[in-house]
Design an enzyme around this catalytic site. Structure first.
Site, PDB file in Angstrom:
ATOM      1  N   SER A   1      -4.122   0.501  -5.527  1.00 33.62           N
ATOM      2  CA  SER A   1      -4.634  -0.166  -6.724  1.00 33.62           C
ATOM      3  C   SER A   1      -6.039  -0.696  -6.531  1.00 33.62           C
ATOM      4  O   SER A   1      -6.854  -0.670  -7.455  1.00 33.62           O
ATOM      5  CB  SER A   1      -3.703  -1.320  -7.121  1.00 33.62           C
ATOM      6  OG  SER A   1      -3.723  -2.345  -6.135  1.00 33.62           O
TER       7      SER A   1
ATOM      8  N   GLU B   1       0.266   1.514   4.774  1.00 35.15           N
ATOM      9  CA  GLU B   1      -0.448   0.245   4.969  1.00 35.15           C
ATOM     10  C   GLU B   1       0.099  -0.733   3.940  1.00 35.15           C
ATOM     11  O   GLU B   1       0.070  -0.446   2.739  1.00 35.15           O
ATOM     12  CB  GLU B   1      -1.946   0.432   4.777  1.00 35.15           C
ATOM     13  CG  GLU B   1      -2.732  -0.850   4.966  1.00 35.15           C
ATOM     14  CD  GLU B   1      -4.085  -0.819   4.294  1.00 35.15           C
ATOM     15  OE1 GLU B   1      -4.439  -1.823   3.641  1.00 35.15           O
ATOM     16  OE2 GLU B   1      -4.766   0.213   4.405  1.00 35.15           O
TER      17      GLU B   1
ATOM     18  N   ALA C   1      -0.956   9.611  -8.723  1.00 36.05           N
ATOM     19  CA  ALA C   1      -2.017   8.742  -9.228  1.00 36.05           C
ATOM     20  C   ALA C   1      -1.491   7.335  -9.479  1.00 36.05           C
ATOM     21  O   ALA C   1      -0.365   7.160  -9.940  1.00 36.05           O
ATOM     22  CB  ALA C   1      -2.598   9.320 -10.512  1.00 36.05           C
TER      23      ALA C   1
ATOM     24  N   CYS D   1      -7.558  -5.570   1.379  1.00 36.15           N
ATOM     25  CA  CYS D   1      -6.435  -5.662   2.314  1.00 36.15           C
ATOM     26  C   CYS D   1      -6.796  -6.419   3.579  1.00 36.15           C
ATOM     27  O   CYS D   1      -5.902  -6.864   4.311  1.00 36.15           O
ATOM     28  CB  CYS D   1      -5.912  -4.272   2.653  1.00 36.15           C
ATOM     29  SG  CYS D   1      -7.192  -3.048   2.910  1.00 36.15           S
TER      30      CYS D   1
ATOM     31  N   SER E   1       1.940  -2.529  -1.468  1.00 31.73           N
ATOM     32  CA  SER E   1       2.710  -3.719  -1.112  1.00 31.73           C
ATOM     33  C   SER E   1       3.721  -3.422  -0.009  1.00 31.73           C
ATOM     34  O   SER E   1       4.097  -2.266   0.240  1.00 31.73           O
ATOM     35  CB  SER E   1       3.453  -4.232  -2.336  1.00 31.73           C
ATOM     36  OG  SER E   1       4.470  -3.322  -2.730  1.00 31.73           O
TER      37      SER E   1
END
Length: 531
Positions: A164, A269, A191, A306, A246
């Site tokens: 995102s 990740e 996507a 992040c 997340s």
């Protein structure tokens, strides 16, 4: 309402070099600032289309994986050229979908094309093969040794999920896609719902490059929709997964992959609070400057990075209190910012509420309440929450918020850091003399994070050979890899050994005449040979 140019086939799935639509055209791209439609609509992907995309990737795999490294390098460079050619209308579209400033988008586009060119350079170097050669020892006793040669080959079609917070660099043509394509693996890309129109434009750019460089149809496939992720991960033709998002999302995909009849690796990740340790001597000479720099770091990009510092730890002193007071001033003066999309804002607000409601945590700067934009927040937590390994302080709150934790002494600080889970980054800010005496602390942090930073700030990830953007769980699902830098290619390769193969049958990378084979294992010792 903002309208952008819409081609007739836009919103359809990219499958095997064609645009396909079986589902309903009910997905809408929204402008982040006001929630209004941007003018793009998309077809919801179906289970049948997931199957078609995975099969298209599988059909492309034999031919694509056998292309030589130079051909793939040219293909990646061609994608980079197509990305750089996307003009002002594209930049405006990305800005509308994400609320990111134009300068940030332009910089991210350059990073994305730069990643493609970096992997192209890696392919041309050839060392990614990891060639190892043990020459035959026919006269060894008691048994002769056969000729053994090892290198790495593509693992197969890869499913990649867009992130995102980086609509370009961690999305359609982002680092995971670049690494997979460089390895020789076709991609099925899902996507992200927050910037589908951006993905549409980038997908077209990749397809243009694919056609120009005569790569097989099915090397790149892209699907829209929020209900197809499980089908994609569980498809038998998918051999690996790349994900940025997340902890809940990444863990769900990992669990699905492990329950397959043939489990596959998931390189996810997920979550990191990126601790920053501020040492006493540094605060005695630069408390105000450090506070300014830290506030700028965790509010940068509305905290939607992040590597945003999430927990700031120091030892109790008057200088530490002065530092915290200055940090409060910086947070109070920080302007509210629009987040990437309403879902991200809602998650941020829920995280703030959880911090507010804990009896051992207090807000010391920032505004309470729900708003249409995110205001910077600073909390102070009892160190007992780290000592007890409370999950609340271990969980990332995605947005412009940080938590200050005060230790009574260095021993308590060390004990608190021992309780930290895995992180993407860990930062130590101190004077040269005190850092030189902090060997035990730096060794501890080595086991906690993928990247260790001295007197810098974790936001800002250089794309290069040496970068590690990964870390122990829950920062990632596999601490052995990285999602940034050329080492990322190794996630999508596997080793193969060739025993007693004649030269004519060996891959080029393992033949004696290949000039890249400068290192040869001869009688147990690596020597440089001039060819």
């Amino acid at each position: 309402m903002t309208h952008f140019t819409e081609q007739q086939d836009s919103g359809r799935q990219f499958i095997g070099g064609e645009r396909v639509a079986e589902g309903e055209r009910k997905l809408v791209s929204l402008c982040a600032a006001n929630g209004q439609p941007s003018g793009y609509r998309f077809y919801q992907g179906t289970a049948t289309e997931v199957d078609r995309a995975a099969l298209a990737a599988a059909r492309a795999f034999p031919a694509y994986s056998q292309t030589d490294a130079a051909q793939r390098a040219d293909f990646l460079a061609g994608i980079a050229d197509e990305l750089d050619a996307l003009g002002d209308e594209f930049i405006a579209l990305v800005a509308a979908e994400t609320a990111l400033p134009v300068a940030r988008i332009q910089g991210e586009r350059a990073r994305t094309s730069g990643q493609m060119r970096l992997f192209a350079a890696l392919l041309r170097r050839g060392d990614f093969y990891g060639a190892r050669i043990d020459s035959a020892l026919p006269h060894r006793t008691p048994l002769p040794r056969p000729d053994l040669r090892q290198y790495r080959v593509a693992i197969g079609p890869v499913a990649i999920f867009g992130a995102s917070n980086f609509p370009l660099a961690f999305s359609t043509a982002g680092g995971d896609t670049a690494a997979a394509l460089a390895a020789g693996c076709p991609v099925v890309f899902k996507a992200h719902s927050g910037h589908m129109a951006t993905a549409e434009w980038v997908g077209r750019a990749i397809e243009r490059a694919r056609v120009k460089h005569a790569m097989p149809a099915g090397v790149f496939n892209m699907l829209y929709g929020g209900q197809i992720g499980a089908d994609l991960v569980q498809h038998p033709e998918i051999k690996a997964v790349g994900f940025t998002g997340s902890l809940a999302g990444g863990r769900a995909l990992f669990d699905l992959a492990m329950r397959r009849p043939q489990p596959i690796p998931v390189f996810a990740e997920m979550s990191s609070i990126n601790p920053v340790v501020v040492m006493p001597q540094a605060l005695s000479s630069g408390a105000e400057r450090i506070a300014q720099d830290l506030a700028a770091s965790f509010t940068l990009g509305c905290g939607q990075l992040c590597t945003k510092p999430g927990v700031i730890i120091g030892v109790r002193s008057s200088n530490f209190e002065r530092f915290v007071n200055k940090l409060c001033q910086e947070v109070t003066s920080s302007p509210a910012q629009t987040m990437l999309n309403p879902g991200t804002l809602q998650s941020f607000q829920q995280g703030i509420i959880a911090l507010e409601q804990h009896p051992r945590i207090e807000r010391i700067a920032g505004q309470s309440g729900v708003a249409e934009q995110a205001s910077a927040q600073l909390f102070r937590a009892d160190i007992a929450l780290l000592l007890d390994q409370s999950p609340l302080l271990q969980e990332e709150v995605f947005g412009p918020v940080a938590v200050v934790v005060e230790a009574a002494n260095e021993a308590e600080l060390f004990q608190a850091l021992q309780g930290l889970q895995g992180q993407l980054t860990a930062t130590l800010i101190g004077e040269e003399a005190e850092i030189a005496q902090a060997h035990s602390l730096t060794q501890l942090l080595t086991h906690k994070a993928g990247r260790l930073i001295i007197n810098g700030y974790p936001t800002g990830v250089e794309v290069c050979d040496a970068m590690v953007h990964g870390g122990p769980y829950p920062a990632t699902s596999d601490a052995r890899g990285t999602s940034v830098g050329t080492l990322a290619i190794e996630r999508f390769l596997r080793p193969v050994c060739f025993q007693n193969y004649p030269q004519i049958l060996l891959p080029d990378a393992l033949q004696d005449t290949n000039p890249l084979n400068l290192l040869r294992l001869v009688n147990g010792v690596y020597t440089r040979e001039s060819l």
